[in-house]
Design a protein around this motif. Sequence first.
Motif, PDB file in Angstrom:
ATOM      1  N   PHE A  24      -0.914  -5.361   3.421  1.00  0.00           N
ATOM      2  CA  PHE A  24      -1.193  -6.236   4.643  1.00  0.00           C
ATOM      3  C   PHE A  24      -0.002  -5.256   5.829  1.00  0.00           C
ATOM      4  O   PHE A  24      -0.443  -5.484   6.677  1.00  0.00           O
ATOM      5  CB  PHE A  24       0.585  -7.171   4.346  1.00  0.00           C
ATOM      6  CG  PHE A  24       1.287  -8.268   5.774  1.00  0.00           C
ATOM      7  CD1 PHE A  24      -0.721  -8.896   5.797  1.00  0.00           C
ATOM      8  CD2 PHE A  24       1.911  -8.529   6.541  1.00  0.00           C
ATOM      9  CE1 PHE A  24      -0.324  -9.221   7.252  1.00  0.00           C
ATOM     10  CE2 PHE A  24       2.228  -9.058   7.061  1.00  0.00           C
ATOM     11  CZ  PHE A  24       1.102 -10.154   7.794  1.00  0.00           C
ATOM     12  N   LEU A  25       0.929  -4.217   5.441  1.00  0.00           N
ATOM     13  CA  LEU A  25       1.666  -2.709   6.187  1.00  0.00           C
ATOM     14  C   LEU A  25       0.061  -2.009   6.897  1.00  0.00           C
ATOM     15  O   LEU A  25       0.322  -2.395   7.726  1.00  0.00           O
ATOM     16  CB  LEU A  25       2.668  -2.442   5.389  1.00  0.00           C
ATOM     17  CG  LEU A  25       2.797  -1.023   6.125  1.00  0.00           C
ATOM     18  CD1 LEU A  25       3.611  -1.014   6.955  1.00  0.00           C
ATOM     19  CD2 LEU A  25       3.662  -0.201   5.045  1.00  0.00           C
ATOM     20  N   MET A  26      -0.611  -1.476   6.071  1.00  0.00           N
ATOM     21  CA  MET A  26      -2.129  -0.705   6.712  1.00  0.00           C
ATOM     22  C   MET A  26      -2.902  -1.922   7.787  1.00  0.00           C
ATOM     23  O   MET A  26      -2.994  -1.092   8.421  1.00  0.00           O
ATOM     24  CB  MET A  26      -3.389  -0.423   5.330  1.00  0.00           C
ATOM     25  CG  MET A  26      -1.736   0.650   4.493  1.00  0.00           C
ATOM     26  SD  MET A  26      -0.996   2.064   5.196  1.00  0.00           S
ATOM     27  CE  MET A  26      -0.969   2.516   4.364  1.00  0.00           C
ATOM     28  N   VAL A  63      -8.006   5.289  -3.667  1.00  0.00           N
ATOM     29  CA  VAL A  63      -7.805   4.176  -2.214  1.00  0.00           C
ATOM     30  C   VAL A  63      -8.788   2.437  -2.354  1.00  0.00           C
ATOM     31  O   VAL A  63      -7.427   1.516  -1.951  1.00  0.00           O
ATOM     32  CB  VAL A  63      -7.995   4.752  -0.675  1.00  0.00           C
ATOM     33  CG1 VAL A  63      -8.033   3.709   0.648  1.00  0.00           C
ATOM     34  CG2 VAL A  63      -7.195   5.761  -0.612  1.00  0.00           C
ATOM     35  N   TYR A  64      -9.700   3.081  -2.585  1.00  0.00           N
ATOM     36  CA  TYR A  64     -10.759   1.832  -2.380  1.00  0.00           C
ATOM     37  C   TYR A  64      -9.784   0.177  -3.530  1.00  0.00           C
ATOM     38  O   TYR A  64     -10.225  -0.732  -4.199  1.00  0.00           O
ATOM     39  CB  TYR A  64     -12.594   1.371  -2.342  1.00  0.00           C
ATOM     40  CG  TYR A  64     -12.767   1.595  -1.156  1.00  0.00           C
ATOM     41  CD1 TYR A  64     -12.674   0.647  -0.725  1.00  0.00           C
ATOM     42  CD2 TYR A  64     -12.944   2.501  -1.000  1.00  0.00           C
ATOM     43  CE1 TYR A  64     -13.825   0.628  -0.048  1.00  0.00           C
ATOM     44  CE2 TYR A  64     -13.373   2.775  -0.245  1.00  0.00           C
ATOM     45  CZ  TYR A  64     -13.662   1.534   1.598  1.00  0.00           C
ATOM     46  OH  TYR A  64     -14.504   1.754   1.827  1.00  0.00           O
ATOM     47  N   SER A  65      -9.536   1.375  -4.923  1.00  0.00           N
ATOM     48  CA  SER A  65      -9.089   0.063  -6.442  1.00  0.00           C
ATOM     49  C   SER A  65      -7.579  -0.412  -5.525  1.00  0.00           C
ATOM     50  O   SER A  65      -7.191  -1.427  -6.857  1.00  0.00           O
ATOM     51  CB  SER A  65      -9.275   0.908  -7.155  1.00  0.00           C
ATOM     52  OG  SER A  65      -8.299   2.499  -7.383  1.00  0.00           O
ATOM     53  N   TYR A  66      -6.672   0.476  -4.865  1.00  0.00           N
ATOM     54  CA  TYR A  66      -5.341   0.460  -4.967  1.00  0.00           C
ATOM     55  C   TYR A  66      -5.454  -1.210  -3.983  1.00  0.00           C
ATOM     56  O   TYR A  66      -4.868  -2.306  -4.041  1.00  0.00           O
ATOM     57  CB  TYR A  66      -4.667   1.190  -4.616  1.00  0.00           C
ATOM     58  CG  TYR A  66      -3.087   0.916  -4.700  1.00  0.00           C
ATOM     59  CD1 TYR A  66      -2.570   0.795  -5.899  1.00  0.00           C
ATOM     60  CD2 TYR A  66      -2.318   0.342  -3.296  1.00  0.00           C
ATOM     61  CE1 TYR A  66      -1.124  -0.423  -6.393  1.00  0.00           C
ATOM     62  CE2 TYR A  66      -0.806   0.096  -3.161  1.00  0.00           C
ATOM     63  CZ  TYR A  66      -0.568  -0.591  -5.067  1.00  0.00           C
ATOM     64  OH  TYR A  66       0.840  -0.618  -5.049  1.00  0.00           O
ATOM     65  N   ILE A  67      -5.640  -1.201  -2.328  1.00  0.00           N
ATOM     66  CA  ILE A  67      -6.080  -1.900  -1.533  1.00  0.00           C
ATOM     67  C   ILE A  67      -6.805  -2.235  -1.736  1.00  0.00           C
ATOM     68  O   ILE A  67      -7.975  -3.217  -1.714  1.00  0.00           O
ATOM     69  CB  ILE A  67      -6.342  -0.828   0.012  1.00  0.00           C
ATOM     70  CG1 ILE A  67      -5.123  -0.452   0.129  1.00  0.00           C
ATOM     71  CG2 ILE A  67      -6.132  -1.878   1.093  1.00  0.00           C
ATOM     72  CD1 ILE A  67      -5.436   1.034   1.460  1.00  0.00           C
ATOM     73  N   THR A  68      -6.374  -3.838  -1.888  1.00  0.00           N
ATOM     74  CA  THR A  68      -6.811  -5.195  -1.879  1.00  0.00           C
ATOM     75  C   THR A  68      -7.476  -6.137  -1.037  1.00  0.00           C
ATOM     76  O   THR A  68      -8.827  -6.688  -1.833  1.00  0.00           O
ATOM     77  CB  THR A  68      -5.642  -6.526  -2.057  1.00  0.00           C
ATOM     78  OG1 THR A  68      -5.351  -6.554  -0.666  1.00  0.00           O
ATOM     79  CG2 THR A  68      -4.995  -6.409  -3.004  1.00  0.00           C
ATOM     80  N   LYS A  69      -7.828  -5.486   0.147  1.00  0.00           N
ATOM     81  CA  LYS A  69      -8.614  -6.238   1.045  1.00  0.00           C
ATOM     82  C   LYS A  69      -9.590  -4.578   1.592  1.00  0.00           C
ATOM     83  O   LYS A  69      -9.438  -3.624   1.333  1.00  0.00           O
ATOM     84  CB  LYS A  69      -8.209  -6.038   2.849  1.00  0.00           C
ATOM     85  CG  LYS A  69      -8.055  -7.690   2.839  1.00  0.00           C
ATOM     86  CD  LYS A  69      -7.223  -7.964   3.747  1.00  0.00           C
ATOM     87  CE  LYS A  69      -6.382  -9.612   3.799  1.00  0.00           C
ATOM     88  NZ  LYS A  69      -5.819 -10.204   4.880  1.00  0.00           N
ATOM     89  N   GLU A  70     -11.193  -5.231   1.502  1.00  0.00           N
ATOM     90  CA  GLU A  70     -12.379  -3.615   1.801  1.00  0.00           C
ATOM     91  C   GLU A  70     -12.125  -3.128   2.990  1.00  0.00           C
ATOM     92  O   GLU A  70     -12.135  -1.820   3.246  1.00  0.00           O
ATOM     93  CB  GLU A  70     -13.805  -4.196   1.662  1.00  0.00           C
ATOM     94  CG  GLU A  70     -14.927  -2.577   1.541  1.00  0.00           C
ATOM     95  CD  GLU A  70     -16.047  -2.920   1.051  1.00  0.00           C
ATOM     96  OE1 GLU A  70     -17.062  -2.327   1.414  1.00  0.00           O
ATOM     97  OE2 GLU A  70     -16.019  -4.093   0.015  1.00  0.00           O
TER      98      GLU A  70
END
Length: 113
Positions: A24-26, A63-70
């Motif tokens: 959400f922050l990103m 990064v793709y594995s940690y952040i939930t939205k692609e």
Amino acid sequence: MPGVRKLGRPTDHRKAMLRAMVTFLMENGKIETTVTRAKEVRSMAEKMITIAKADDLHSQRQVYSYITKETVAKKVIDEIAPKYKERNGGYTRIIKKGPRRGDAAEMAIIELI
């Protein structure tokens, strides 16, 4: 070192909450939360930006594995990380707001610089 504070949650719940808050922050650039959560989010968000700055396949997959939205992960890799290429850390700012009405928890705004 990320993951020092337990935040009164079981491990799996805490990790999911932090992943969602970092995403959400990103996505939005800033969020409002408690000071202790903001400090945990800051450490993970800065770690994600630092990983994305490497700009290779392995770091992209991390990064793709940690952040939930692609779409947000792509934004971190394509827009946010290059913006901080010359900066060695300190990508976020925490501004304290004061106590929350109801339980008097110390609130803060965390934002990308």
